[in-house]
Structure formats: structure tokens, C-alpha cells
Design a protein around this motif. Structure first.
Motif, short mmCIF file in Angstrom:
data_model
loop_
_atom_site.label_atom_id
_atom_site.label_comp_id
_atom_site.label_asym_id
_atom_site.label_seq_id
_atom_site.Cartn_x
_atom_site.Cartn_y
_atom_site.Cartn_z
N LEU A 98 0.84 -1.20 0.00
CA LEU A 98 0.00 0.00 0.00
C LEU A 98 0.87 1.25 0.00
N TYR A 99 1.91 1.23 0.83
CA TYR A 99 2.85 2.36 0.86
C TYR A 99 3.57 2.49 -0.49
N GLN A 100 4.00 1.37 -1.03
CA GLN A 100 4.73 1.40 -2.30
C GLN A 100 3.87 1.96 -3.43
N SER A 101 2.58 1.61 -3.43
CA SER A 101 1.70 2.05 -4.51
C SER A 101 1.51 3.56 -4.52
N GLY A 102 1.79 4.23 -3.40
CA GLY A 102 1.65 5.68 -3.35
C GLY A 102 2.90 6.44 -3.72
N LEU A 103 3.98 5.73 -4.00
CA LEU A 103 5.23 6.38 -4.35
C LEU A 103 5.23 6.81 -5.82
N LEU A 104 5.84 7.95 -6.10
CA LEU A 104 5.94 8.48 -7.46
C LEU A 104 7.40 8.67 -7.83
N ASN A 105 7.70 8.51 -9.10
CA ASN A 105 9.05 8.76 -9.57
C ASN A 105 9.39 10.24 -9.43
N ALA A 125 6.74 1.08 -8.51
CA ALA A 125 6.40 -0.16 -9.20
C ALA A 125 6.79 -0.16 -10.68
N ALA A 126 6.72 0.98 -11.36
CA ALA A 126 6.98 1.00 -12.79
C ALA A 126 7.87 2.18 -13.17
N TYR A 127 8.58 2.02 -14.28
CA TYR A 127 9.38 3.12 -14.83
C TYR A 127 8.46 4.19 -15.42
N SER A 128 8.90 5.42 -15.38
CA SER A 128 8.26 6.51 -16.11
C SER A 128 9.13 6.82 -17.33
#
Length: 405
Positions: free
Chosen positions: A133-140, A224-227
Motif C-alpha cells: 500500500l505504501y509502495q503504490s503511493g510512491l511516485l518517480n 512499481a513502474a518506470y516513467s
């Protein structure tokens, strides 16, 4: 009376003697469990957050009788035992609690001696455990929207980023170099730029950032994913060996065969003199048009450079139009007709740019084109005004085009 007094004294002495013979510690028989002894407790507890786990650190109790510590959580339904191997306050007891849920916990720590006696509790409250849940809120990490990059003449590329959050650890940059090899570079949180050597123009650049949930964290969390970084283009000069003259109805004629449209791509440099120029005929009218073929379709035609004649009749207001296919593209109206523009658009022509010059029109001037996402092969120049104000003649020395890729 004397007799009675004597008897009383005798009895009193007997009672005193009898009392002195009893055990003066007999009251302790009423303390069924003895004195309550509390072993020395730990110091304050530090928490180190992690990914579905946490770590608790504390300094050992100085009580030499302590043999172990027991950590409880979930209302004492779960626990872990830690052996006491030191009683020095300079040491640190470290225990990792694994297999937790993403939640906020409270932990209670007791010190135990060899007799099983426990200390008063020491609590560690509001211990947050992190997870998906914490990881899903992270942004590049965001790039600099004003100046995202600088493409250097030596082929290197400088990327510009904004200041990251304080918990940012790094950002991985993935790009393709000129040899076609995928390369990774690391952007540190204390730097706003990263240099990519030998960047392959037009290739994608991806980036992904990593963070920690707090100071001293056990684990690092990665987005989770590259931008994808904004597309970086290089301007590639269109091959002028492919250019060809095209004459559509109502296009201007040339002054003579030696001053044809092909003079615009003969490779000369700088303002040229007569006859090494394009020179329209004396009855062209104003505005008038010329048309030519770039020789191939360009998906991102993006720049024009126009050079005037060394003296006169240089365009200072002209439109650049483009289209991919000339089938049905010819206009019925003359270029000086007020309806010409609407007819051209209706037939598929795209207005790439209106170039307005405020100088004498001689030297080369570059202008950015907007193809509106349309492929372009054929160019039509609509000359609306020249520096001399002449109503028929227009002169130019060179035209060059670039495609972004």
C-alpha cells in the motif's frame, strides 16, 4: 490486699517471660509469596521500519541478573524471545520482527531474570509497518518541466530534475547509447542533473526512483513502474539531393530558366547574387506560390531555414504549407484570393508556419514548424510580401528543412 497485689505481680512477670520466648520474626508468616522483586528494565526502544517487518533496538539493562527479554505484540498473542548477552549500556540489543502486516503496532518488552521474574514493561507504540500500500503511493522523481534536458554538441545529454523528497534514495536512469546498448545511470538525491554520454537521439529514456519510509529503515521501496522521460529529438537535415521541382496551377513562374526553384537547394551558402538565386517572373502578382517535392515523406518535419538574396526582393512575410500527397491537392483559386487559405485547408494542406522577418531578409533565419502530427512530403511557399514592397518579384537563395527524430 497485699496478698492480691502479690498474685497480680507474679502473673504479670509470667506473661512477660512467655512473650520473650516467641520468634520475633513470626509476622513474616503472613507474607505468603515474600517480597516482590522487579528485575531492571530496558532503556527506551527505537524502531527501524521495514517492508512487512520492523526492527526494535534498545540498550541492555545493567541488571546482571537479566537472562532474556521477551517482546510481545498483538495483545500478547505473539512474542519473540531475545537472550541477554550483555549488560553494558553501551551495547545495543537488536531484534527483527518478521512476517507482519502493513499496520501500526504496539510492542511491549519485559526483562526476565533466571528465576522467571519480569521487569515492569517498556512500550514501543505507533510502530508503523510498510508494504504494498505504501509502495503504490510512491511516485518517480519529477523532472524539470521548464528545461527537462540539454542536448550537447558532443552527443551527450544532460537531464534536469526537481528536488526530491527527503526520503528519496536514488533514481535509476535507463537509456540507449549511440551503439544501441542499453545503459543505466544513477541520479543521487543530492544532485539535480545526470549526464548521459553518447545518447542515441530519439530513443526512449526511462527512470524509476527508490525511497525509504523513514530514517534508518531496514528496506528500500522502489516505484512499481518506470516513467518515460519526455521524448528527446534531434534535428536531422533533410536530404536536398531528393528535392524536385513541382509546378501546380497558379504557381509563380521563374524569371528565367537559370533562376529556377531548384536554385533553392543547390548547396550554396549565404546570400547569393543574380543569377544564382530563385527569381520569380515579372507577372507573378502578390501573394504568389511556389511548390516542390522533398522526395520522401517526413513524419515530423519541424524546422525550416530560409536565406534571402544579397540585395533585394527578399520575402519578409511568407507561409509554409505541407501535404503528404498531391492527389486532388491543387487549388482552383489564385494565391492572392481571400478564399485561397480555406480552400488549401479543405484540400488537405497544413499550414506549417507563417514566417515574418523584421530585418532585410538576407541572412539565413530558422523557424520551427508545426506539422500538427501530419506526414509531409510536398511543400508550398506562399510569399505574401517582400522587403522592397514589390508586387511581383521575390528572390531567395537557399531553403533547408529538418526532420525531428
Amino acid at each position: 490486699m497485699k496478698y492480691i497485689y502479690g498474685i497480680c505481680c507474679f502473673l504479670l512477670c509470667c506473661l512477660v517471660l512467655q512473650g520473650c520466648t516467641k520468634d520475633d520474626t513470626e509476622f513474616k508468616s503472613y507474607l505468603k509469596v515474600g517480597e516482590i522483586v522487579y528485575p531492571g528494565r530496558t532503556s527506551a526502544v527505537l524502531n527501524k521500519p521495514g517492508n512487512l517487518r520492523t526492527a526494535l533496538w534498545w540498550n541492555p539493562s545493567t541488571d546482571p541478573t537479566i537472562t532474556k527479554y521477551v517482546v510481545y505484540w498483538n495483545n500478547k498473542t505473539d512474542s519473540v524471545v531475545v537472550k541477554a548477552t550483555s549488560h553494558s549500556p553501551l551495547d545495543t540489543v537488536k531484534v527483527i520482527i518478521p512476517d507482519l502486516k502493513e499496520y501500526t503496532y504496539s510492542f511491549v518488552i519485559y526483562s526476565y531474570d533466571a528465576l522467571g521474574r519480569k521487569s515492569v514493561p517498556v512500550e514501543a507504540n505507533n510502530v508503523r509497518v510498510f508494504g504494498t500500500l505504501y509502495q503504490s503511493g510512491l511516485l518517480n522523481r519529477p523532472y524539470n518541466g521548464t528545461t527537462p534536458y540539454t542536448l550537447n554538441d558532443n552527443g551527450s545529454l544532460l537531464l534536469n530534475f526537481n528536488t526530491p523528497d527527503t526520503i528519496n534514495i536514488n533514481t535509476v536512469i535507463k537509456y540507449t547509447n549511440a551503439a544501441g546498448v542499453v545503459v543505466e545511470k544513477i541520479l543521487k538525491p543530492d544532485s539535480a542533473t545526470v549526464l548521459l554520454p553518447n545518447y542515441k537521439p530519439g530513443s526512449n529514456i526511462q527512470y524509476r526512483s527508490s525511497y525509504i519510509p523513514g530514517k534508518g529503515a531496514l528496506d528500500t521501496f522502489t516505484v512499481a513502474a518506470y516513467s518515460t522521460f519526455p521524448r528527446i529529438y534531434s534535428y536531422v537535415l533533410c536530404d536536398r539531393l531528393l528535392f524536385k521541382e513541382v509546378h501546380l496551377a497558379h504557381d509563380a513562374n521563374t524569371y528565367e530558366s537559370g533562376t529556377s526553384i531548384s536554385k533553392l537547394w543547390d548547396g550554396s551558402v549565404g546570400p547569393q547574387g543574380y543569377p544564382n538565386i530563385f527569381h520569380s517572373s515579372g507577372n507573378s502578382g502578390m501573394p504568389h506560390t511556389i511548390t516542390f517535392d522533398l522526395g520522401k515523406v517526413y513524419d515530423n518535419l519541424s524546422r525550416i531555414e530560409e536565406t534571402g538574396r544579397d540585395c533585394c526582393n527578399n520575402p519578409d512575410d511568407f507561409e509554409v504549407w505541407g501535404i503528404a500527397d498531391l492527389s486532388g491537392a491543387d487549388t482552383n483559386l489564385n494565391a492572392d484570393n481571400s478564399g485561397w487559405k480555406d480552400e488549401s485547408i479543405a484540400k488537405g494542406w497544413v499550414l506549417l508556419k507563417e514566417v515574418i522577418r523584421t530585418d532585410d531578409g538576407k541572412n539565413a533565419v530558422s523557424s520551427e514548424l508545426n506539422n500538427n502530427g501530419k506526414p509531409i512530403r510536398y511543400i508550398r511557399i506562399r510569399i505574401k510580401h517582400v522587403t522592397t514592397g514589390d508586387g511581383n518579384y521575390s528572390n531567395m537563395s537557399e531553403i533547408r528543412f529538418w526532420n525531428k527524430q
